[in-house]
Design a protein around this motif. Sequence first.
Motif, PDB file in Angstrom:
ATOM      1  N   GLU A 168      18.397  33.557 103.071  1.00 53.57           N
ATOM      2  CA  GLU A 168      18.700  32.651 102.207  1.00 53.57           C
ATOM      3  C   GLU A 168      19.593  33.325 101.259  1.00 53.57           C
ATOM      4  N   ALA A 169      20.126  34.498 101.247  1.00 48.81           N
ATOM      5  CA  ALA A 169      21.248  35.133 100.491  1.00 48.81           C
ATOM      6  C   ALA A 169      22.528  34.540 100.826  1.00 48.81           C
ATOM      7  N   ARG A 170      23.358  34.393  99.720  1.00 50.33           N
ATOM      8  CA  ARG A 170      24.606  34.226  99.697  1.00 50.33           C
ATOM      9  C   ARG A 170      25.481  35.460  99.082  1.00 50.33           C
ATOM     10  N   SER A 222      30.218  33.808 101.358  1.00 52.43           N
ATOM     11  CA  SER A 222      29.499  33.056 102.522  1.00 52.43           C
ATOM     12  C   SER A 222      29.937  31.595 102.635  1.00 52.43           C
ATOM     13  N   GLU A 223      30.102  31.182 101.361  1.00 56.18           N
ATOM     14  CA  GLU A 223      30.427  29.624 101.459  1.00 56.18           C
ATOM     15  C   GLU A 223      31.900  29.347 102.212  1.00 56.18           C
ATOM     16  N   GLY A 224      32.420  30.451 102.155  1.00 59.52           N
ATOM     17  CA  GLY A 224      33.875  30.183 102.708  1.00 59.52           C
ATOM     18  C   GLY A 224      33.914  30.728 104.229  1.00 59.52           C
ATOM     19  N   ASP A 225      32.869  31.107 104.626  1.00 58.43           N
ATOM     20  CA  ASP A 225      32.811  31.632 106.252  1.00 58.43           C
ATOM     21  C   ASP A 225      33.514  32.797 106.289  1.00 58.43           C
ATOM     22  N   LEU A 241      26.212  42.202 108.296  1.00 56.73           N
ATOM     23  CA  LEU A 241      26.989  41.210 107.597  1.00 56.73           C
ATOM     24  C   LEU A 241      28.204  41.468 108.492  1.00 56.73           C
ATOM     25  N   GLU A 242      29.122  40.420 108.712  1.00 58.08           N
ATOM     26  CA  GLU A 242      30.406  40.476 109.065  1.00 58.08           C
ATOM     27  C   GLU A 242      31.336  40.061 108.274  1.00 58.08           C
ATOM     28  N   LEU A 243      32.457  40.834 107.918  1.00 60.68           N
ATOM     29  CA  LEU A 243      33.454  40.350 106.980  1.00 60.68           C
ATOM     30  C   LEU A 243      34.519  39.875 107.679  1.00 60.68           C
ATOM     31  N   ILE A 244      35.373  38.690 107.354  1.00 63.32           N
ATOM     32  CA  ILE A 244      36.428  38.273 108.189  1.00 63.32           C
ATOM     33  C   ILE A 244      37.606  38.073 107.015  1.00 63.32           C
TER      34      ILE A 244
END
Length: 87
Positions: free
Chosen positions: A32-34, A54-57, A67-70
């Motif tokens: 549930e984390a952002r 997270s919201e911006g994918d 986590l994956e950073l893009i």
Amino acid sequence: MTIANLTEGPAGLGGYKYRLQLEAQGAVFPEEARFAGQLRANLNAETVLATLTSEGDTILRRGDNKLELIIPETVTAELTPGSVAFV
């Protein structure tokens, strides 16, 4: 929660999407984390080069400990060669 740990990642090419997976030793990324973070020239730089969320994918939860950073190609195209810090 704030964690400060400086680690080198693989080099990226300007104008291309950059992906980096971060893996923790324990389950620190609940479903549930952002998440949000900023790219800067260094940890103490005032200028924000990009914001990942997270919201911006641009920060994807890949499991309880990953986590994956893009960084989109539009952002890498504007970065100068050298180092940047994700804070």
